[in-house]
Design a protein around this motif. Structure first.
Motif, mmCIF file in Angstrom:
data_model
loop_
_atom_site.group_PDB
_atom_site.id
_atom_site.type_symbol
_atom_site.label_atom_id
_atom_site.label_comp_id
_atom_site.label_asym_id
_atom_site.label_seq_id
_atom_site.Cartn_x
_atom_site.Cartn_y
_atom_site.Cartn_z
ATOM 1 N N ALA A 50 0.870 -1.172 0.000
ATOM 2 C CA ALA A 50 0.000 0.000 0.000
ATOM 3 C C ALA A 50 0.905 1.219 0.000
ATOM 4 O O ALA A 50 1.724 1.392 0.911
ATOM 5 C CB ALA A 50 -0.910 0.016 1.224
ATOM 6 N N ASP A 51 0.789 2.018 -1.049
ATOM 7 C CA ASP A 51 1.643 3.199 -1.217
ATOM 8 C C ASP A 51 3.122 2.843 -1.071
ATOM 9 O O ASP A 51 3.890 3.573 -0.467
ATOM 10 C CB ASP A 51 1.244 4.296 -0.225
ATOM 11 N N GLY A 52 3.497 1.681 -1.615
ATOM 12 C CA GLY A 52 4.894 1.260 -1.615
ATOM 13 C C GLY A 52 5.352 0.550 -0.352
ATOM 14 O O GLY A 52 6.465 0.032 -0.301
ATOM 15 N N GLU A 53 4.521 0.486 0.672
ATOM 16 C CA GLU A 53 4.881 -0.173 1.931
ATOM 17 C C GLU A 53 4.291 -1.585 1.941
ATOM 18 O O GLU A 53 3.115 -1.783 1.675
ATOM 19 C CB GLU A 53 4.337 0.621 3.117
ATOM 20 N N THR A 54 5.118 -2.566 2.278
ATOM 21 C CA THR A 54 4.653 -3.950 2.304
ATOM 22 C C THR A 54 3.679 -4.172 3.449
ATOM 23 O O THR A 54 3.972 -3.877 4.602
ATOM 24 C CB THR A 54 5.845 -4.923 2.429
ATOM 25 N N ILE A 55 2.509 -4.691 3.097
ATOM 26 C CA ILE A 55 1.450 -5.006 4.060
ATOM 27 C C ILE A 55 1.439 -6.502 4.345
ATOM 28 O O ILE A 55 1.221 -6.938 5.460
ATOM 29 C CB ILE A 55 0.070 -4.580 3.490
ATOM 30 N N TRP A 56 1.647 -7.296 3.306
ATOM 31 C CA TRP A 56 1.624 -8.760 3.424
ATOM 32 C C TRP A 56 2.665 -9.327 2.486
ATOM 33 O O TRP A 56 2.748 -8.934 1.322
ATOM 34 C CB TRP A 56 0.239 -9.299 3.037
ATOM 35 N N ASP A 57 3.460 -10.277 2.988
ATOM 36 C CA ASP A 57 4.460 -10.951 2.170
ATOM 37 C C ASP A 57 4.436 -12.430 2.545
ATOM 38 O O ASP A 57 4.639 -12.779 3.716
ATOM 39 C CB ASP A 57 5.844 -10.356 2.421
ATOM 40 N N LYS A 58 4.169 -13.267 1.577
ATOM 41 C CA LYS A 58 4.092 -14.711 1.812
ATOM 42 C C LYS A 58 5.380 -15.242 2.426
ATOM 43 O O LYS A 58 5.355 -16.165 3.241
ATOM 44 C CB LYS A 58 3.785 -15.425 0.501
ATOM 45 N N GLU A 59 6.508 -14.653 2.074
ATOM 46 C CA GLU A 59 7.800 -15.082 2.625
ATOM 47 C C GLU A 59 7.874 -14.836 4.139
ATOM 48 O O GLU A 59 8.513 -15.583 4.851
ATOM 49 C CB GLU A 59 8.949 -14.323 1.934
ATOM 50 N N VAL A 60 7.216 -13.800 4.612
ATOM 51 C CA VAL A 60 7.241 -13.438 6.034
ATOM 52 C C VAL A 60 6.092 -14.086 6.800
ATOM 53 O O VAL A 60 6.278 -14.637 7.880
ATOM 54 C CB VAL A 60 7.172 -11.897 6.204
ATOM 55 N N HIS A 61 4.896 -14.021 6.234
ATOM 56 C CA HIS A 61 3.685 -14.439 6.939
ATOM 57 C C HIS A 61 3.300 -15.898 6.704
ATOM 58 O O HIS A 61 2.385 -16.392 7.344
ATOM 59 C CB HIS A 61 2.508 -13.545 6.528
ATOM 60 N N GLY A 62 3.940 -16.567 5.767
ATOM 61 C CA GLY A 62 3.595 -17.951 5.455
ATOM 62 C C GLY A 62 2.582 -18.024 4.327
ATOM 63 O O GLY A 62 2.074 -17.014 3.849
ATOM 64 N N LEU A 69 -6.126 -9.587 8.163
ATOM 65 C CA LEU A 69 -4.941 -8.801 8.499
ATOM 66 C C LEU A 69 -4.664 -7.761 7.414
ATOM 67 O O LEU A 69 -4.349 -6.606 7.714
ATOM 68 C CB LEU A 69 -3.729 -9.723 8.664
ATOM 69 N N ILE A 70 -4.806 -8.165 6.162
ATOM 70 C CA ILE A 70 -4.573 -7.240 5.046
ATOM 71 C C ILE A 70 -5.596 -6.102 5.076
ATOM 72 O O ILE A 70 -5.239 -4.929 4.958
ATOM 73 C CB ILE A 70 -4.604 -7.985 3.695
ATOM 74 N N VAL A 71 -6.869 -6.442 5.272
ATOM 75 C CA VAL A 71 -7.934 -5.428 5.334
ATOM 76 C C VAL A 71 -7.672 -4.464 6.484
ATOM 77 O O VAL A 71 -7.787 -3.243 6.326
ATOM 78 C CB VAL A 71 -9.323 -6.096 5.467
ATOM 79 N N GLU A 72 -7.293 -4.989 7.640
ATOM 80 C CA GLU A 72 -7.021 -4.136 8.803
ATOM 81 C C GLU A 72 -5.852 -3.186 8.529
ATOM 82 O O GLU A 72 -5.905 -2.004 8.865
ATOM 83 C CB GLU A 72 -6.709 -5.010 10.012
ATOM 84 N N ALA A 73 -4.803 -3.705 7.894
ATOM 85 C CA ALA A 73 -3.630 -2.873 7.585
ATOM 86 C C ALA A 73 -3.993 -1.757 6.601
ATOM 87 O O ALA A 73 -3.519 -0.625 6.738
ATOM 88 C CB ALA A 73 -2.503 -3.736 7.038
ATOM 89 N N ILE A 74 -4.815 -2.070 5.626
ATOM 90 C CA ILE A 74 -5.242 -1.038 4.660
ATOM 91 C C ILE A 74 -6.143 -0.032 5.356
ATOM 92 O O ILE A 74 -6.010 1.190 5.170
ATOM 93 C CB ILE A 74 -5.964 -1.667 3.449
ATOM 94 N N ASP A 75 -7.059 -0.516 6.174
ATOM 95 C CA ASP A 75 -7.976 0.372 6.904
ATOM 96 C C ASP A 75 -7.200 1.358 7.772
ATOM 97 O O ASP A 75 -7.550 2.536 7.858
ATOM 98 C CB ASP A 75 -8.938 -0.456 7.758
ATOM 99 N N ASP A 76 -6.111 0.898 8.396
ATOM 100 C CA ASP A 76 -5.284 1.768 9.242
ATOM 101 C C ASP A 76 -4.629 2.887 8.443
ATOM 102 O O ASP A 76 -4.295 3.934 9.005
ATOM 103 C CB ASP A 76 -4.200 0.955 9.948
ATOM 104 N N ARG A 77 -4.448 2.684 7.152
ATOM 105 C CA ARG A 77 -3.802 3.690 6.300
ATOM 106 C C ARG A 77 -4.766 4.746 5.782
ATOM 107 O O ARG A 77 -4.349 5.818 5.353
ATOM 108 C CB ARG A 77 -3.142 3.025 5.103
ATOM 109 N N LEU A 78 -6.047 4.430 5.784
ATOM 110 C CA LEU A 78 -7.042 5.353 5.234
ATOM 111 C C LEU A 78 -7.399 6.419 6.258
ATOM 112 O O LEU A 78 -7.428 6.153 7.467
ATOM 113 C CB LEU A 78 -8.291 4.586 4.815
#
Length: 82
Positions: A50-62, A69-78
């Protein structure tokens, strides 16, 4: 406005997960987003930014996609609605 990009591995068959993520974000946030772009990739990649910042990465999160989690992270940015 927030720009979301979803890079997904084509050979791994992650297109469906990318479309599911895109659809969920558009259903949740609609016109509050500038766009949700799908980016074909390879090498097992599944990264949501989101805006160049990683919100979710399969390598990190599995490999288990956590749409909440993705929806919550995007919601926090709005911006908060008044």
């Amino acid at each position: 406005m927030t720009v979301v990009e979803i890079e997904y591995c084509v050979p791994c068959g992650l297109l469906e997960s990318a479309i599911e993520t895109q659809t969920r974000l558009l259903n949740e946030f609609g016109q509050d987003l500038a766009g949700v772009t799908l980016i074909p990739g390879h090498g097992g990649v599944f990264v949501v930014t989101a805006d160049g910042e990683t919100i979710w990465d399969k390598e990190v999160h599995g490999s288990d996609l956590d749409l909440d989690l993705i929806v919550e992270a995007i919601d926090d940015r709005l911006p908060a609605e008044i």
